[in-house]
Design a protein around this motif. Structure first.
Motif, PDB file in Angstrom:
ATOM      1  N   ARG A   1      69.461  39.016 -74.095  1.00 53.68           N
ATOM      2  CA  ARG A   1      70.048  38.492 -75.336  1.00 53.68           C
ATOM      3  C   ARG A   1      69.735  39.356 -76.550  1.00 53.68           C
ATOM      4  NH1 ARG A   1      68.264  34.532 -72.052  1.00 53.68           N
ATOM      5  NH2 ARG A   1      69.814  32.977 -71.422  1.00 53.68           N
TER       6      ARG A   1
ATOM      7  N   ASN B   1      71.556  31.487 -76.437  1.00 52.03           N
ATOM      8  CA  ASN B   1      72.886  32.082 -76.524  1.00 52.03           C
ATOM      9  C   ASN B   1      72.823  33.577 -76.270  1.00 52.03           C
ATOM     10  OD1 ASN B   1      75.606  32.463 -77.100  1.00 52.03           O
ATOM     11  ND2 ASN B   1      75.550  31.107 -78.872  1.00 52.03           N
ATOM     12  N   GLU B   2      73.783  34.100 -75.529  1.00 48.56           N
ATOM     13  CA  GLU B   2      73.847  35.535 -75.265  1.00 48.56           C
ATOM     14  C   GLU B   2      74.734  36.264 -76.263  1.00 48.56           C
ATOM     15  OE1 GLU B   2      74.732  36.505 -71.227  1.00 48.56           O
ATOM     16  OE2 GLU B   2      73.541  34.834 -70.438  1.00 48.56           O
ATOM     17  N   LYS B   3      75.382  35.536 -77.141  1.00 52.26           N
ATOM     18  CA  LYS B   3      76.248  36.162 -78.125  1.00 52.26           C
ATOM     19  C   LYS B   3      75.435  36.831 -79.218  1.00 52.26           C
ATOM     20  CE  LYS B   3      79.926  32.722 -77.493  1.00 52.26           C
ATOM     21  NZ  LYS B   3      80.746  31.682 -78.183  1.00 52.26           N
TER      22      LYS B   3
ATOM     23  N   ASN C   1      72.615  27.702 -78.213  1.00 50.65           N
ATOM     24  CA  ASN C   1      73.929  27.435 -77.641  1.00 50.65           C
ATOM     25  C   ASN C   1      74.274  25.955 -77.796  1.00 50.65           C
ATOM     26  OD1 ASN C   1      76.319  27.863 -76.237  1.00 50.65           O
ATOM     27  ND2 ASN C   1      75.354  27.581 -74.241  1.00 50.65           N
TER      28      ASN C   1
ATOM     29  N   ARG D   1      73.577  30.044 -85.121  1.00 51.70           N
ATOM     30  CA  ARG D   1      74.349  29.657 -83.957  1.00 51.70           C
ATOM     31  C   ARG D   1      74.302  30.709 -82.853  1.00 51.70           C
ATOM     32  NH1 ARG D   1      78.842  27.652 -84.747  1.00 51.70           N
ATOM     33  NH2 ARG D   1      78.911  27.420 -87.016  1.00 51.70           N
ATOM     34  N   GLU D   2      73.937  31.946 -83.191  1.00 53.07           N
ATOM     35  CA  GLU D   2      73.882  32.979 -82.164  1.00 53.07           C
ATOM     36  C   GLU D   2      72.556  32.961 -81.407  1.00 53.07           C
ATOM     37  OE1 GLU D   2      76.710  34.102 -81.655  1.00 53.07           O
ATOM     38  OE2 GLU D   2      77.533  33.408 -83.549  1.00 53.07           O
TER      39      GLU D   2
END
Length: 273
Positions: free
Chosen positions: A34, A157-159, A106, A102-103
């Motif tokens: 991540r 989250n992986e974003k 998740n 938010r990144e």
């Protein structure tokens, strides 16, 4: 990997976790998948205390009460002023501290809904509380591994942040919170209005407020450092205009002056103001 891509969020202080518990341990790890740093920590409350003061840190914590008979997990957004949180006397806690936004987490909700809130995990995921997976594991390292292999795959989250927010975060941390909206706009090529809009969407608070929290945390770290910085060292290094500016910002975030906050945290550790 470039320095810009590899920069890490500041590891902020929550001093009472360390100083008013039976024990406290932590481990900072970089998640290659991540491209983010996380802080894992564990502490045990003493048998009497049932509350702890938390201060603004600009992060999100996932906190698990590891009591086998009644395990419980919740997501805690950054507070904007210090507050008391309720704990179970004698209980052991395991936590994960994440960069705000938010990144990192998740979740299908607004980041503004997380700020200053403590939300049960089961309410966010509409699943059974996963805290039971950690409660019966005896070791800190074992809990980290179990979190990474199971719960973290749901939560983390992986974003990546949008480029405008990622660059703003990089500049804020690099400057230790001493940067203006005009400086951010000049560095990014975007308008202050656009940066503010994207930042609030992704982080939940304005870049100005986030910068102030970073500066507050950096100065607090200096106050608590064994090198015994003078008040004037801290004012200069942290970018406050003068002593009144520093005191006002501390009262904004903690209700206390620096002296009062240090006395509260350290039970009377002496330093000269």
């Amino acid at each position: 990997m470039s320095n810009r891509k590899k920069w890490s969020f500041h590891i902020p202080l929550q001093p009472e976790f360390k100083m008013k518990t039976a024990y406290y341990i932590e481990k900072r790890e970089f998640d290659q998948k991540r491209n983010k740093y996380y802080l894992y920590y564990q502490f045990k409350c003493d048998s009497i205390s049932n509350s702890m003061m938390v201060i603004p840190d600009g992060c999100i914590d996932i906190l698990f009460t590891c009591v086998p008979q009644a395990p419980y997990g919740k997501v805690c957004g950054s507070v904007l002023r210090s507050k008391e949180i309720q704990l179970v006397p004698g209980a052991e806690y395991f936590g994960v501290r994440l960069p705000a936004g938010r990144e990192s987490l998740n979740l299908n909700c607004s980041m503004k809904d997380i700020v200053e809130c403590e939300i049960p995990i089961k309410d966010l995921l509409l699943l059974d509380d996963p805290a039971h997976q950690l409660a019966n594991i005896p070791s800190f390292e074992g809990r980290i591994q179990r979190f990474q292999e199971t719960i973290g795959t749901i939560f983390l989250n992986e974003k990546s942040y949008s480029s405008v927010v990622r660059n703003a975060l990089y500049s804020i941390h690099l400057s230790r919170g001493n940067i203006t909206m005009n400086d951010l706009a000049q560095k990014s090529g975007f308008s202050t209005r656009y940066i503010r809009k994207k930042f609030e969407q992704d982080i939940g608070i304005s870049p100005k407020l986030f910068s102030q929290i970073v500066r507050f945390q950096c100065s607090l770290s200096m106050f608590m450092n064994d090198k015994n910085y003078s008040i004037w060292d801290i004012i200069e290094e942290s970018g406050y205009y003068d002593q009144a500016h520093l005191i006002n910002e501390y009262k904004k975030f903690s209700y206390y002056s620096p002296r009062q906050l240090m006395d509260t945290i350290t039970k009377g550790k002496a330093w000269v103001m």
